[in-house]
Structure formats: structure tokens, C-alpha cells
Enzyme design. Structure first.
Site, PDB file in Angstrom:
ATOM      1  N   GLU A 113      25.571  -7.142  30.571  1.00 41.99           N
ATOM      2  CA  GLU A 113      25.180  -7.304  29.172  1.00 41.99           C
ATOM      3  C   GLU A 113      24.714  -8.717  28.851  1.00 41.99           C
ATOM      4  OE1 GLU A 113      29.358  -5.318  28.862  1.00 41.99           O
ATOM      5  OE2 GLU A 113      28.276  -6.574  30.289  1.00 41.99           O
ATOM      6  N   ASP A 161      24.342  -9.072  39.579  1.00 42.75           N
ATOM      7  CA  ASP A 161      24.680  -7.716  39.137  1.00 42.75           C
ATOM      8  C   ASP A 161      23.883  -6.746  39.976  1.00 42.75           C
ATOM      9  OD1 ASP A 161      24.674  -5.157  37.604  1.00 42.75           O
ATOM     10  OD2 ASP A 161      25.857  -6.341  36.187  1.00 42.75           O
ATOM     11  N   ASP A 217      24.174  -6.921  46.902  1.00 45.97           N
ATOM     12  CA  ASP A 217      25.595  -6.703  47.159  1.00 45.97           C
ATOM     13  C   ASP A 217      26.346  -8.025  47.090  1.00 45.97           C
ATOM     14  OD1 ASP A 217      27.779  -4.841  48.327  1.00 45.97           O
ATOM     15  OD2 ASP A 217      27.798  -6.608  49.635  1.00 45.97           O
ATOM     16  N   ALA A 218      27.416  -8.064  46.309  1.00 48.72           N
ATOM     17  CA  ALA A 218      28.148  -9.312  46.106  1.00 48.72           C
ATOM     18  C   ALA A 218      28.798  -9.809  47.392  1.00 48.72           C
ATOM     19  CB  ALA A 218      29.214  -9.123  45.026  1.00 48.72           C
ATOM     20  N   HIS A 237      34.710 -11.350  26.155  1.00 51.73           N
ATOM     21  CA  HIS A 237      33.949 -12.351  26.903  1.00 51.73           C
ATOM     22  C   HIS A 237      34.528 -13.754  26.742  1.00 51.73           C
ATOM     23  CE1 HIS A 237      30.655  -9.180  26.860  1.00 51.73           C
ATOM     24  NE2 HIS A 237      30.873  -9.428  28.127  1.00 51.73           N
ATOM     25  N   ASP A 253      33.165 -10.367  36.341  1.00 48.53           N
ATOM     26  CA  ASP A 253      33.050  -9.453  35.206  1.00 48.53           C
ATOM     27  C   ASP A 253      32.509  -8.125  35.727  1.00 48.53           C
ATOM     28  OD1 ASP A 253      32.878  -8.322  32.708  1.00 48.53           O
ATOM     29  OD2 ASP A 253      31.075  -9.424  32.128  1.00 48.53           O
ATOM     30  N   PRO A 260      30.672   1.607  41.983  1.00 45.66           N
ATOM     31  CA  PRO A 260      30.000   0.579  42.778  1.00 45.66           C
ATOM     32  C   PRO A 260      30.829  -0.664  43.051  1.00 45.66           C
ATOM     33  CG  PRO A 260      29.222   0.506  40.516  1.00 45.66           C
ATOM     34  CD  PRO A 260      30.145   1.689  40.608  1.00 45.66           C
ATOM     35  N   GLN A 281      25.126   4.394  38.791  1.00 42.58           N
ATOM     36  CA  GLN A 281      26.092   4.832  37.793  1.00 42.58           C
ATOM     37  C   GLN A 281      25.402   5.508  36.608  1.00 42.58           C
ATOM     38  OE1 GLN A 281      28.030   1.083  36.723  1.00 42.58           O
ATOM     39  NE2 GLN A 281      26.085   0.094  37.114  1.00 42.58           N
TER      40      GLN A 281
END
Length: 304
Positions: free
Chosen positions: A90, A110, A142-143, A66, A160, A169, A35
Site C-alpha cells: 500500500e 514486494d 523473492d525476498a 503503520h 510488513d 506467498p 493472491q
């Protein structure tokens, strides 16, 4: 009328509307494997993370997003010990999760390692050292692949993720197939919460109502809520889902649970704020009731 001079960040909010933010400093601008990334600083918002042209969070108001994302689901679980975080580069989500002393293990995944490293370097007021907590396992993969593999279950899963942009992505991390994978990794009584995109009058049908419908088709219980995040220019939506009943908490109960578990007051979230977040305006209630789309791998819904 003031003349427009200097550096400005132009962000498209809707196809026919854009906003401009005067930038004092560009700390980073470049493209990772996944990205486009900007880390910028302004007088209005402080340091901000921008991915693919969309503001993700700013120093000035990130606590609103958050805290709204994390704490309603955490206090809805009787004893959150293990937590999965999808995205959250973050470190703000991780920071809020770790503020619960009951948490013994937090797995943060992430995909974009470079974004996480940029946030470590340039956004210290977001993560406040949370990446270095010994309870944290930080992964970059990869999740779906990770959650599909055998492993321990989680009490709470916090998604998140970046918005479901076409070609982005994460657009396949909002589908029924993905939620079924995530559901398989929840412990009994486990809770999943996901950021769900814009929930304003002009934008709630982009993905918010579809995510709610998709989760409702996957889990036995699903509730949604919203909050105004100034840097996002609109209301922002969230959904909590579980196969166990999700408690309907009153203001006093929320304040008592926060006092018991955190031992401190939060800047944004408390009992009265909780009631406001979960009492939806009429246009959102009508939009949810009218929604028929279920987000599927073969026909994903994209945010504009």
C-alpha cells in the site's frame, strides 16, 4: 432490526467467527499470480485493501498500524540511513519510513507487482506519493533470493509482510532460516521489526508467540508489543529484534526523539502510546513464556 441488503464483505476472523462490512463500491476484485485481491470502499473504513480474504489496511485506521510498525524501531536506532521494507504494497510503511530525514536509501521489495500498482491507483491516501521519492528503490522479486545475494547492509529492516497463511506467498518469511538471512544483511547495531499477526486473547498462539520465540532464538535481543487496530477486530502483534541491546524508552524520550527527527506530531504514536504498546496484558506475557515452538522451513507455523 435493519434488513441486510446491498453488498457486504464477509471476513472470517476465527474459524467460528466472521464479520460483515457493508461495501459502497468495489474498486477492484481479481486474482494476481500470487493472491486474491479486493480494493473496496465503505462508509466505516473508507478504502480498504483485502488480500486472500483478510483486511490488510483501511483509510480510517491504517495510520495506527503503520506508525506502530515503523517508528519504535526507527527511533531505537541512533541514525537510520538505509532501510529495507519487505512487503508493504500500500505504501503506508514506506511513507512512514521516509518521514525520517536521516533516511537516504529505502529498498522496498514486494513480490506482487500488480498489488503495488493497484495500490498506487486506488489508495493514494495510503502512499501519498511515497513511491515517487528519489530515495526509493522498488523491487518485485523473492525476498529470500534478494537478501541472500551480496549487497549493502541496512540499519533497519521492516517486515510488513502478508500473514503466514498456508499456501500464501509469505509463510516462509517468518522462519528461523529467513531471519538468519535477514540478520546477515543488517549493519552493526541494525534492527529488524516484523508485523507478527493477531495478539488477542483468542488468537495470540496462532503465530505471534511463535514469531517471538523464533526471533529470540535467532537474535541476541527481542522485544514484542501490541496495538489495537479496529479493522483487524483484535490486538495486533509486532516484534523487534537485534544483536545489539534494544533501548527501553520512556515516554519523554520517545516524544523528544520524535520531535528531533520528525519535527511534527503523529496522529497515533507518541510517548504515552509507546508505553501502552510495550506493556503487555498478562495473557500475552504468559503465552510468550509458555511458547516452545521455533518456526522452521521444514515445519512452518500458519495463521488460521
Amino acid at each position: 432490526m435493519e434488513e441486510i441488503t446491498g453488498k457486504w464483505l464477509l471476513e472470517t476472523v476465527y474459524p467460528d467467527l466472521a464479520v460483515m462490512l457493508r461495501i459502497q463500491q468495489v474498486l477492484y476484485s481479481g486474482k494476481t499470480e500470487y493472491q486474491q485481491v479486493e480494493v473496496v470502499e465503505s462508509n466505516l473504513y473508507g478504502r480498504s485493501l483485502v488480500l486472500d480474504g483478510k483486511t490488510q489496511s483501511t483509510e480510517r485506521d491504517e495510520h495506527i498500524y503503520h506508525q506502530a510498525l515503523v517508528h519504535p524501531s526507527m527511533i531505537s536506532h541512533p541514525n537510520p540511513v538505509s532501510v529495507f521494507i519487505g512487503g508493504g504494497g500500500e505504501g503506508g510503511t514506506l511513507r512512514e519510513v521516509l518521514s525520517h530525514p536521516s533516511v537516504q536509501r529505502a529498498v522496498m521489495l514486494d513480490l506482487d507487482e500488480q498489488v503495488v500498482e493497484l495500490c498506487r491507483q486506488h489508495l493514494p491516501n495510503h502512499h501519498r506519493g511515497s513511491f515517487d521519492d528519489p530515495r526509493v528503490q522498488l523491487l518485485h522479486q523473492d525476498a529470500r533470493e534478494y537478501l541472500n545475494s551480496p549487497g549493502e547492509g541496512f540499519d533497519v529492516m521492516v517486515m510488513d509482510l502478508v500473514d503466514p497463511l498456508e499456501g500464501g506467498p509469505a509463510y516462509l518469511l517468518y522462519t528461523r532460516e529467513y531471519y538468519e538471512i535477514a540478520r546477515s544483511r543488517l549493519k552493526e547495531g541494525g534492527i529488524l521489526v516484523t508485523q507478527s499477526g493477531p495478539a488477542g486473547l483468542l488468537s495470540h498462539e496462532e503465530c505471534f508467540t511463535t514469531i517471538n520465540r523464533t526471533l529470540s532464538a535467532t537474535f541476541a535481543h527481542c522485544v514484542c508489543y501490541q496495538v489495537h487496530v479496529p479493522a483487524f477486530q483484535t490486538l495486533w502483534g509486532f516484534n523487534i529484534a537485534s544483536d545489539s541491546p534494544i533501548p527501553s524508552l520512556g515516554a519523554e524520550s520517545v516524544d523528544e526523539l520524535l520531535a528531533q527527527r520528525l519535527g511534527r506530531e503523529l496522529e497515533f504514536y507518541d510517548g504515552e502510546t509507546h508505553l501502552s504498546m510495550f506493556n503487555l496484558p498478562k495473557f500475552l506475557r504468559n503465552g510468550i513464556a509458555a511458547e516452545t515452538r521455533v518456526n522452521l522451513d521444514e515445519s512452518p507455523v500458519f495463521m488460521v
